[in-house]
Design an enzyme around this catalytic site. Structure first.
Site, short mmCIF file in Angstrom:
data_model
loop_
_atom_site.label_atom_id
_atom_site.label_comp_id
_atom_site.label_asym_id
_atom_site.label_seq_id
_atom_site.Cartn_x
_atom_site.Cartn_y
_atom_site.Cartn_z
N GLY A 1 0.81 -1.22 0.00
CA GLY A 1 0.00 0.00 0.00
C GLY A 1 0.84 1.26 0.00
N LYS B 1 9.73 2.96 0.53
CA LYS B 1 8.59 2.85 1.44
C LYS B 1 8.14 4.27 1.80
CE LYS B 1 7.04 0.73 5.76
NZ LYS B 1 7.36 -0.24 6.81
N ASP C 1 -2.92 6.56 2.79
CA ASP C 1 -2.38 7.55 1.85
C ASP C 1 -1.10 7.15 1.13
OD1 ASP C 1 -0.62 7.61 3.94
OD2 ASP C 1 -1.17 9.62 4.65
N GLY C 2 -0.56 5.99 1.47
CA GLY C 2 0.65 5.54 0.78
C GLY C 2 1.92 6.20 1.29
N ARG D 1 14.46 0.62 1.04
CA ARG D 1 14.79 -0.66 1.66
C ARG D 1 15.44 -1.57 0.61
NH1 ARG D 1 9.60 -2.63 5.13
NH2 ARG D 1 8.69 -3.12 3.10
N ARG E 1 6.39 -12.27 0.79
CA ARG E 1 5.93 -12.66 2.13
C ARG E 1 5.03 -13.88 2.02
NH1 ARG E 1 5.34 -7.17 3.90
NH2 ARG E 1 6.68 -6.06 2.46
N ASP F 1 1.44 -11.43 6.50
CA ASP F 1 1.88 -10.49 5.46
C ASP F 1 3.17 -9.78 5.88
OD1 ASP F 1 -0.09 -9.38 7.34
OD2 ASP F 1 0.39 -7.47 6.40
N ASN F 2 3.58 -9.98 7.12
CA ASN F 2 4.84 -9.41 7.59
C ASN F 2 5.85 -10.51 7.88
OD1 ASN F 2 3.77 -6.83 7.42
ND2 ASN F 2 3.15 -6.76 9.56
N ASP G 1 9.29 -5.40 7.65
CA ASP G 1 8.24 -4.47 8.07
C ASP G 1 8.37 -4.06 9.53
OD1 ASP G 1 7.40 -4.59 5.51
OD2 ASP G 1 5.34 -5.13 5.94
P1 AMP Z 1 1.67 -3.44 8.17
O1 AMP Z 1 1.03 -4.48 9.04
O2 AMP Z 1 1.88 -2.12 8.86
O3 AMP Z 1 2.94 -3.93 7.55
O4 AMP Z 1 0.66 -3.08 6.98
C1 AMP Z 1 -0.51 -3.76 6.67
C2 AMP Z 1 -1.05 -3.32 5.33
O5 AMP Z 1 -1.42 -1.94 5.37
C3 AMP Z 1 -0.09 -3.46 4.16
O6 AMP Z 1 -0.83 -3.84 3.05
C4 AMP Z 1 0.46 -2.05 3.98
O7 AMP Z 1 0.89 -1.80 2.69
C5 AMP Z 1 -0.78 -1.22 4.32
N1 AMP Z 1 -0.45 0.13 4.80
C6 AMP Z 1 0.10 0.47 5.98
N2 AMP Z 1 0.26 1.80 6.06
C7 AMP Z 1 -0.18 2.33 4.91
C8 AMP Z 1 -0.30 3.66 4.36
N3 AMP Z 1 0.07 4.72 5.05
N4 AMP Z 1 -0.80 3.78 3.14
C9 AMP Z 1 -1.19 2.72 2.43
N5 AMP Z 1 -1.14 1.46 2.86
C10 AMP Z 1 -0.64 1.26 4.08
MG MG Z 2 3.37 -5.07 6.30
#
Ligand code: AMP
Ligand code: MG
Length: 544
Positions: free
Chosen positions: A118, A139, A151-152, A209, A216, A286-287, A296
């Protein structure tokens, strides 16, 4: 200068010309046919093509000289304007095919469906000086089809934490994704840090990174969940071909060998985390890296006072699923999900089940070896050492005991024959600095600790190792410096004031975590009292 005179190969103008990008992932695996950047479910594809967002006013905060050197870049190259613009996401280099990966995952024990990159964008692979291809990934470089409600972007706070911890882990000898650079975007990003309705603007940042792959468990799970076995097979074959080539041509037996190796690598990884007191905090599938890397860095934390029930992640405060002592079981649970995901390629439950069962023994053996190492023993003897370790665990919980300092100081407890006559006070003295409130230790506590120390002395004496030799051994496995939560937070607080000096200094300290560095002694100190309940030091959320 006339523009005709500009030589694109001049390293002064084009220092990143040494990076020759390859595009195996995008060339060999199915792409999302849509290229418009809007949120969507992406089927039958491993990735979507995306372009990083332009950062308004990027500024370099830090780079990792080791990681840069590994891909052929000098410190001067990293300080160039081209480096800044490329790793802020403002300029693409020839051969880059920027893309976001499609994956799903189990979050906190529940299937979450499609997640995906994301806010991560892979740029492409470059060969490092060891001949290994490394994927470079930004990232926080903007939205992708997988950004869902977010918001990415990433904030400086979490980016500092990811940057420093990736490098600290690397120098600790722990498998991890790496960090090449940390750059502020010059834009503000709004975050509700504690999900309490008080959003604030924070500086935005981008980390580049680096890893052989960012695949994953969730990449495989998503294809299986959608019944897309053709693409599941393509992705598994790709993974084996490029990241596990020693396993040979993909077939049923190769898939099983691969699963076994993923289990072993995951066990190795978690044993390392348990060795140094690292708590991932969001060890969702996913991590969980397919190549056994720490991946992550979010609401992770380091154990200060030893406590297997501790998690830094406030989002997980109720169930503490990802608490320190539960990580080995979570790893097995995640492996079970991977086993389920690849089952259609194997169609045989029994060997998969066997590998998962073996994981327990594999983990146990690796853990025992690690425990022996931490105690300076040359081997682990189950009968004697199971009990020695269980008793030690009890000792560590009698009063708040700093895990890192305890093992470092244990190396100073003499185990030679001359020490067998030491009284309790003298025996205990080297360990005093590990206690948060040494005065609060009761007489009984001290006696229990000394009883344990005497058992430990006897056990060491059985092996006949000298104090000096044991200390050398122990100090190679028990770090002196870890990226304590309060240290990272201090670096963040300063960075918010525009002072990046502590980021640079911590990066320097963490380069030699096992060495005594007298000028940096204060970075080995116990968590100060002010940090006990301060957000960022003991409590972190997923907001980043
Ligand atoms: P995480 O557990 O923090 O690694 O993220 C879980 C999911 O949320 C993954 O698909 C990330 O890409 C997405 N994600 C986390 N933060 C953001 C963000 N600020 N904008 C878009 N996607 C996000
Ligand atoms: Mg993640």
């Amino acid at each position: 200068m006339n523009s005709d005179d500009i030589n694109p190969n001049d390293p002064g103008i084009n220092p990143l010309a040494v990076l020759h990008f390859q595009d195996r992932f995008t060339r060999e695996l199915p792409a999302d046919p849509e290229t418009d950047n809007h949120r969507r479910q992406v089927h039958s594809a491993c990735y979507s093509l995306v372009t990083p967002k332009t950062a308004a006013n990027p500024a370099l905060v830090a780079f990792s000289a080791e990681q840069a050197a590994d891909i052929g870049l000098s410190p001067k190259d990293c300080e160039s304007s081209q480096f800044l613009h490329v790793f802020a996401g403002n300029q693409l280099l020839p051969g880059m095919v920027p893309h976001a990966m499609c994956y799903g995952g189990h979050q906190f024990g529940h299937w979450a469906g499609q997640l995906g990159d994301g806010r991560a964008i892979n740029l492409g692979e470059v060969e490092d000086i060891h001949g290994q291809l490394q994927m470079l990934q930004l990232k926080g470089a903007g939205e992708t089809p997988y950004s869902r409600m977010a918001d990415g972007l990433a904030v400086l706070r979490s980016s500092v934490r990811e940057f420093l911890c990736s490098e600290a882990m690397f120098h600790l000898g722990i498998p991890t994704t790496r960090a090449l650079s940390l750059i502020t975007s010059g834009e503000q990003v709004v975050r509700d840090m504690f999900y309490d309705g008080r959003p604030q603007a924070e500086p935005g940042a981008i980390v580049c990174r680096v890893a052989p792959t960012f695949l994953r468990f969730g990449n495989y799970e998503l294809f299986n969940a959608r019944g897309d076995i053709d693409n599941l097979r393509k992705l598994v074959d790709y993974t084996i071909r490029h990241h596990f080539p020693h396993l040979g041509v993909p077939c049923k037996q190769t898939y099983l060998d691969w699963f076994k190796e993923v289990c072993e690598r995951t066990a190795d990884l978690v044993v390392h985390w348990m060795r140094v007191g690292f708590v991932h905090g969001v060890f969702n599938t996913d991590n969980t890296s397919i190549t056994g890397l720490t991946i992550d860095y979010g609401p992770y934390g380091w154990i200060d006072n030893y406590d297997p029930d501790w998690t830094p992640n406030t989002t997980d405060a109720t169930n503490k699923r990802y608490r320190f002592g539960h990580q080995p079981q979570i790893a097995q649970w995640n492996l079970l999900q991977l086993g389920n995901a690849i089952y259609p390629l194997i169609n045989d439950v029994e060997p998969l089940q066997q590998i998962l069962t073996d994981y327990v023994e594999t983990y146990t053996q690796k853990w025992q070896q690690m425990r022996a190492g931490k105690l300076g023993l040359s081997s682990y003897q189950r009968e004697a050492d199971d009990d020695l370790n269980q008793q030690l665990q009890k000792i560590l919980l009698l009063a708040e005991t700093d895990m890192t300092i305890f093992y470092r100081k244990l190396a100073d407890v003499s185990c030679e024959a001359s020490a067998s006559t030491l009284g309790d006070d003298d025996l205990f003295a080297p360990l005093m600095p590990a206690y948060y409130a040494p005065d609060a230790l009761s007489k009984e506590d001290k006696k229990d600790i000394c009883d344990w120390l005497r058992r430990y002395q006897q056990r060491v004496r059985q092996e006949g190792t000298s104090d000096a030799e044991r200390k050398i051994r122990m100090n190679q496995i028990n770090p002196k410096y870890v990226l304590r939560n309060y240290l990272a937070q201090q670096a963040i607080d300063k960075a918010h004031d525009g002072d990046y000096s502590l980021i640079h200094e911590l990066l320097e300290v963490m380069r030699r975590p096992y060495d005594e560095q007298p000028q940096f002694e204060h970075y080995a100190a116990k968590r100060p009292d002010w940090a006990r309940h301060k957000p960022g030091c003991s409590m972190l959320s997923c907001s980043s």
